[in-house]
Design a protein around this motif. Structure first.
Motif, PDB file in Angstrom:
ATOM      1  N   GLN A 195     -24.398 -31.562 -50.743  1.00  0.00           N
ATOM      2  CA  GLN A 195     -24.115 -30.165 -50.446  1.00  0.00           C
ATOM      3  C   GLN A 195     -23.247 -29.514 -51.510  1.00  0.00           C
ATOM      4  O   GLN A 195     -23.047 -28.320 -51.489  1.00  0.00           O
ATOM      5  N   LYS A 196     -22.737 -30.281 -52.437  1.00  0.00           N
ATOM      6  CA  LYS A 196     -21.800 -29.746 -53.411  1.00  0.00           C
ATOM      7  C   LYS A 196     -22.529 -29.159 -54.606  1.00  0.00           C
ATOM      8  O   LYS A 196     -23.581 -29.617 -54.988  1.00  0.00           O
ATOM      9  N   ASN A 197     -21.933 -28.170 -55.211  1.00  0.00           N
ATOM     10  CA  ASN A 197     -22.436 -27.620 -56.448  1.00  0.00           C
ATOM     11  C   ASN A 197     -21.967 -28.542 -57.560  1.00  0.00           C
ATOM     12  O   ASN A 197     -20.781 -28.762 -57.726  1.00  0.00           O
ATOM     13  N   ASN A 198     -22.881 -29.080 -58.334  1.00  0.00           N
ATOM     14  CA  ASN A 198     -22.543 -30.122 -59.303  1.00  0.00           C
ATOM     15  C   ASN A 198     -21.744 -29.646 -60.507  1.00  0.00           C
ATOM     16  O   ASN A 198     -21.332 -30.463 -61.308  1.00  0.00           O
ATOM     17  N   ASP A 199     -21.515 -28.347 -60.677  1.00  0.00           N
ATOM     18  CA  ASP A 199     -20.757 -27.915 -61.836  1.00  0.00           C
ATOM     19  C   ASP A 199     -19.268 -27.747 -61.556  1.00  0.00           C
ATOM     20  O   ASP A 199     -18.561 -27.129 -62.308  1.00  0.00           O
ATOM     21  N   THR A 200     -18.790 -28.326 -60.491  1.00  0.00           N
ATOM     22  CA  THR A 200     -17.356 -28.354 -60.216  1.00  0.00           C
ATOM     23  C   THR A 200     -16.923 -29.802 -59.981  1.00  0.00           C
ATOM     24  O   THR A 200     -17.715 -30.627 -59.547  1.00  0.00           O
ATOM     25  N   LEU A 201     -15.686 -30.087 -60.293  1.00  0.00           N
ATOM     26  CA  LEU A 201     -15.154 -31.432 -60.084  1.00  0.00           C
ATOM     27  C   LEU A 201     -14.516 -31.591 -58.704  1.00  0.00           C
ATOM     28  O   LEU A 201     -14.128 -32.694 -58.340  1.00  0.00           O
ATOM     29  N   GLN A 202     -14.412 -30.504 -57.958  1.00  0.00           N
ATOM     30  CA  GLN A 202     -13.767 -30.558 -56.644  1.00  0.00           C
ATOM     31  C   GLN A 202     -14.415 -31.638 -55.777  1.00  0.00           C
ATOM     32  O   GLN A 202     -15.626 -31.704 -55.636  1.00  0.00           O
ATOM     33  N   GLY A 203     -13.582 -32.516 -55.232  1.00  0.00           N
ATOM     34  CA  GLY A 203     -14.050 -33.599 -54.375  1.00  0.00           C
ATOM     35  C   GLY A 203     -14.391 -34.881 -55.120  1.00  0.00           C
ATOM     36  O   GLY A 203     -14.635 -35.908 -54.501  1.00  0.00           O
ATOM     37  N   TRP A 204     -14.388 -34.835 -56.438  1.00  0.00           N
ATOM     38  CA  TRP A 204     -14.766 -35.997 -57.239  1.00  0.00           C
ATOM     39  C   TRP A 204     -13.639 -37.028 -57.248  1.00  0.00           C
ATOM     40  O   TRP A 204     -12.469 -36.686 -57.403  1.00  0.00           O
ATOM     41  N   ILE A 205     -14.007 -38.290 -57.072  1.00  0.00           N
ATOM     42  CA  ILE A 205     -13.064 -39.400 -57.177  1.00  0.00           C
ATOM     43  C   ILE A 205     -13.614 -40.331 -58.248  1.00  0.00           C
ATOM     44  O   ILE A 205     -14.506 -41.140 -57.984  1.00  0.00           O
ATOM     45  N   PRO A 206     -13.141 -40.180 -59.482  1.00  0.00           N
ATOM     46  CA  PRO A 206     -13.694 -40.990 -60.572  1.00  0.00           C
ATOM     47  C   PRO A 206     -13.271 -42.456 -60.489  1.00  0.00           C
ATOM     48  O   PRO A 206     -12.237 -42.786 -59.913  1.00  0.00           O
ATOM     49  N   GLU A 207     -14.102 -43.295 -61.070  1.00  0.00           N
ATOM     50  CA  GLU A 207     -13.737 -44.699 -61.222  1.00  0.00           C
ATOM     51  C   GLU A 207     -12.645 -44.764 -62.293  1.00  0.00           C
ATOM     52  O   GLU A 207     -12.771 -44.134 -63.335  1.00  0.00           O
ATOM     53  N   VAL A 208     -11.594 -45.498 -62.019  1.00  0.00           N
ATOM     54  CA  VAL A 208     -10.507 -45.648 -62.997  1.00  0.00           C
ATOM     55  C   VAL A 208     -10.162 -47.127 -63.153  1.00  0.00           C
ATOM     56  O   VAL A 208      -9.004 -47.495 -63.258  1.00  0.00           O
ATOM     57  N   ALA A 209     -11.199 -47.961 -63.174  1.00  0.00           N
ATOM     58  CA  ALA A 209     -11.005 -49.411 -63.219  1.00  0.00           C
ATOM     59  C   ALA A 209     -10.472 -49.908 -64.551  1.00  0.00           C
ATOM     60  O   ALA A 209      -9.780 -50.920 -64.603  1.00  0.00           O
ATOM     61  N   ASP A 210     -10.773 -49.196 -65.635  1.00  0.00           N
ATOM     62  CA  ASP A 210     -10.247 -49.637 -66.930  1.00  0.00           C
ATOM     63  C   ASP A 210      -9.489 -48.486 -67.594  1.00  0.00           C
ATOM     64  O   ASP A 210      -9.624 -47.334 -67.194  1.00  0.00           O
ATOM     65  N   PRO A 211      -8.688 -48.797 -68.604  1.00  0.00           N
ATOM     66  CA  PRO A 211      -7.848 -47.761 -69.236  1.00  0.00           C
ATOM     67  C   PRO A 211      -8.632 -46.575 -69.786  1.00  0.00           C
ATOM     68  O   PRO A 211      -8.180 -45.440 -69.676  1.00  0.00           O
ATOM     69  N   THR A 212      -9.812 -46.806 -70.345  1.00  0.00           N
ATOM     70  CA  THR A 212     -10.607 -45.706 -70.909  1.00  0.00           C
ATOM     71  C   THR A 212     -11.033 -44.742 -69.813  1.00  0.00           C
ATOM     72  O   THR A 212     -10.939 -43.523 -69.974  1.00  0.00           O
ATOM     73  N   GLU A 213     -11.485 -45.267 -68.682  1.00  0.00           N
ATOM     74  CA  GLU A 213     -11.892 -44.414 -67.560  1.00  0.00           C
ATOM     75  C   GLU A 213     -10.704 -43.622 -67.017  1.00  0.00           C
ATOM     76  O   GLU A 213     -10.839 -42.439 -66.695  1.00  0.00           O
ATOM     77  N   LEU A 214      -9.554 -44.264 -66.926  1.00  0.00           N
ATOM     78  CA  LEU A 214      -8.365 -43.590 -66.427  1.00  0.00           C
ATOM     79  C   LEU A 214      -7.971 -42.438 -67.345  1.00  0.00           C
ATOM     80  O   LEU A 214      -7.715 -41.323 -66.884  1.00  0.00           O
ATOM     81  N   VAL A 215      -7.947 -42.682 -68.642  1.00  0.00           N
ATOM     82  CA  VAL A 215      -7.568 -41.638 -69.608  1.00  0.00           C
ATOM     83  C   VAL A 215      -8.563 -40.482 -69.543  1.00  0.00           C
ATOM     84  O   VAL A 215      -8.171 -39.307 -69.536  1.00  0.00           O
ATOM     85  N   GLU A 216      -9.866 -40.782 -69.460  1.00  0.00           N
ATOM     86  CA  GLU A 216     -10.876 -39.723 -69.369  1.00  0.00           C
ATOM     87  C   GLU A 216     -10.694 -38.907 -68.087  1.00  0.00           C
ATOM     88  O   GLU A 216     -10.787 -37.683 -68.105  1.00  0.00           O
TER      89      GLU A 216
END
Length: 132
Positions: free
Chosen positions: A11-32
């Motif tokens: 149901q979400k509009n894909n051009d917003t980050l609202q509600g997104w929970i990114p993977e942060v398993a490694d340092p590169t993902e966390l920094v991004e």
């Protein structure tokens, strides 16, 4: 980095980050993820490795040589102070608040204004509420 599934993803509009929970398993993902959080114009919820949760607006980030000396600074939603959190202490990042800039381009504003005028509705230059 792939976005984690969100319960309302369909149901979400894909051009917003609202509600997104990114993977942060490694340092590169966390920094991004923190780079995106810094550019985000809404509240972000950070869960620290200790389990403490801070929700607020990220207004600054400073990168050091590693995660231990890199930090984000936030204005927590529920206090007047500011909080500094080392990247190394972050277990989870969630784009929890409404993106105040989403859909707010000049072109979108003109399009909505003209649509309202054409439909005979009241069209004004007043800003929209951020509370939804």
């Amino acid at each position: 980095m792939k976005p984690a599934k969100h319960p309302d993803q369909s149901q979400k509009n894909n051009d917003t980050l609202q509600g997104w929970i990114p993977e942060v398993a490694d340092p590169t993902e966390l920094v991004e993820a923190l780079d995106k959080a810094f550019d985000y114009r809404g509240d972000v919820t950070i869960t620290r490795k200790s389990g403490a949760v801070v929700e607020g607006y990220i207004f600054d980030r400073r990168r050091g040589k590693g995660l231990g000396d890199s930090t984000v600074r936030m204005m927590p939603r529920d206090t007047d102070g500011k909080v500094m959190i080392p990247f190394a202490d972050i277990a989870r990042v969630e784009f929890s608040g409404k993106d105040a800039a989403h859909g707010k381009s000049w072109e979108n504003w003109i399009k909505r204004y003209v649509q309202k005028k054409m439909a005979g509705e009241k069209a004004s230059i007043e800003s929209e509420s951020l509370e939804d």
